[in-house]
Design a protein around this motif. Structure first.
Motif, PDB file in Angstrom:
ATOM      1  N   TYR A   3     -62.980  58.659  74.768  1.00 35.96           N
ATOM      2  CA  TYR A   3     -63.055  60.035  74.281  1.00 35.96           C
ATOM      3  C   TYR A   3     -63.671  60.080  72.885  1.00 35.96           C
ATOM      4  N   LYS A   7     -53.105  67.112  79.048  1.00 36.55           N
ATOM      5  CA  LYS A   7     -53.772  67.511  77.803  1.00 36.55           C
ATOM      6  C   LYS A   7     -55.106  66.792  77.661  1.00 36.55           C
ATOM      7  N   ASN A  60     -58.940  68.426  77.529  1.00 33.70           N
ATOM      8  CA  ASN A  60     -59.886  68.108  76.449  1.00 33.70           C
ATOM      9  C   ASN A  60     -61.221  67.641  77.011  1.00 33.70           C
TER      10      ASN A  60
END
Length: 466
Positions: free
Chosen positions: A385, A418, A422
């Motif tokens: 990420y 979550k 994202n």
């Protein structure tokens, strides 16, 4: 016509007749006493069969182990009572060789009798002590479900064993449910188990990114380890022989009390506080009562302290140490994955180039996909990420979006809602830069997630969950 029910004795008699054996010849073949055989088959009332005798009879007939096990269940009851002498070893053996239907039927009948939880708990503990961790869990769960005294030690230990068996679970929701279930029992464990329970609670909460909970359990762990350490030092000074047996050396729990506290503070951006706790485990050579494993732990903590000191400096904006940090990671390959996460987070925050680090460790990064344990799968998600953000910020959209797609698969493995959101947000913001292949991969992933949600919803309806 009256139905004829098969019993363990009728089955033995039938096979004696088929094999042409009489009691004398079969006694020699099986290694059993002829008188015992006669009492088992013809006694009034018949003598109960032991597990060892049943297995010897099975071998003598040439049948596979467990042949008579379904019929043996009745032998575990005598005069309307549970025969612990036969039931306990039988349950243990069934668990060892995978005779789950026999376990289910016997447990169902045992639970009809009052005060049999102690027997089931004893089976669980013996399986656990013999390294049969997975096999023991079913018995611990029965204890947890049926124990009437909510403050009993065996209930707390059962919950601890169940929680411990779930350490390899990757699914974040399942891990969170396990924490909620075990958390109230942590203080009811024997102190040696409390240490390990608190350490595991803190580690699981770390993977769940519940930093306040990590702090809480780290504080409890540090206080308990410190108190027990003082007790052990006093025992040594008074030359008292009894010592507390912990799963790992006491210094491991003491050091992790500081390490986890510092890590939780770091994740909350409280860097100056984290530095103080990092210093708390940097040099534990003063610790007494160190065996070989304890001395190794002291060296490990020294390494962790150095690595985490680099992390704190990088996250606090001290970019000048980057070359030294990269050299440190090169000398300590086990620190490369968490180290790269730190470098990428810092690069995204402070805007410096991390190309040198990505190039230097490109070969090591190819091997990261082999990790299966929850902590490293979560780290791999966070690294991908951060790299995705870094590349997109530097307008390297195709490469960045590849890392976003990699994150989708990892967040699905972790059941990290979550993280998944994202990733969706990052992809949609940069959709115009995605290739047709990347858009199709994204669409396929969304369809797969949707299908999994539909299956889960169907399961809920099937079990009347609304």
């Amino acid at each position: 016509m009256e139905a004829k029910f098969t019993t363990i004795r009728s089955e033995i008699e039938k096979n004696l007749s088929r094999s042409g054996h009489n009691l004398a010849s079969f006694a020699k073949v099986s290694g059993l006493n002829r008188g015992s055989l006669s009492a088992i088959l013809h006694g009034n009332p018949p003598k109960p069969i032991s597990l060892g005798q049943m297995d010897a009879i099975t071998r003598a007939f040439g049948f596979p182990e467990g042949w008579l096990y379904p019929l043996y269940i009745d032998e575990c009851f005598y005069e309307d009572k549970v025969s612990r002498r036969r039931a306990e070893p039988f349950l243990i053996r069934c668990a060892e060789i995978g005779k789950q239907p026999c376990i289910d039927e016997l447990l169902s009948r045992i639970l009809e009798y009052p005060k049999q939880i102690d027997l089931i708990y004893s089976v669980a503990e013996k399986l656990f002590a013999n390294g049969k961790i997975n096999e023991s869990v079913i018995f611990y769960k029965i204890v947890a479900e049926n124990e009437q005294d909510s403050y009993s030690e065996r209930l707390a230990i059962s919950q601890y064993r169940i929680f411990k068996s779930m350490q390899s679970v990757v699914d974040m929701e399942e891990k969170f449910r396990a924490v909620i279930t075990f958390e109230p029992f942590r203080g009811r464990l024997p102190e040696a188990m409390q240490l390990d329970g608190l350490l595991k609670l803190a580690n699981v909460c770390f993977t769940l990114h519940r930093w306040r909970d990590v702090e809480k359990y780290a504080d409890e762990l540090r206080a308990l380890a410190n108190g027990l350490y003082r007790d052990e030092v006093r025992k040594n000074a008074n030359k008292r022989r009894e010592t507390m047996h912990t799963e790992r050396p006491l210094v491991v729990y003491y050091g992790h009390g500081y390490l986890l506290k510092a890590a939780a503070l770091t994740k909350q951006g409280r860097y100056e506080e984290a530095k103080r706790y990092t210093a708390g485990y940097a040099d534990l050579s003063w610790f007494e009562i160190l065996d070989e494993e304890g001395h190794k732990a002291v060296e490990d903590f020294k390494l962790f302290s150095k690595a985490n000191s680099f992390t704190l400096e990088m996250l606090d904006g001290n970019i000048s140490i980057l070359p030294s940090y990269i050299s440190f990671l090169a000398d300590h390959p086990g620190e490369i994955l968490p180290g790269l996460i730190t470098i990428m987070e810092s690069a995204n925050q402070f805007g410096f180039s991390a190309d040198n680090a990505l190039t230097k460790f490109s070969r090591e990064m190819l091997r990261f996909g082999q990790f299966q344990d929850p902590i490293n799968v979560d780290r791999l998600f966070r690294l991908n990420y951060q790299i995705a953000i870094y590349l997109i910020n530097h307008q390297e959209y195709p490469r960045g979006i590849e890392h976003v797609i990699e994150c989708f698969g990892l967040s699905a493995r972790l059941n990290n809602e979550k993280g998944f959101i994202n990733c969706v947000t990052l992809f949609e913001i940069n959709r115009e830069y995605a290739s047709d292949r990347q858009k199709q991969l994204y669409t396929d992933l969304m369809k797969e997630v949707r299908q999994n949600e539909k299956i889960a919803a169907d399961d809920d309806r099937r079990f009347s969950i609304v």
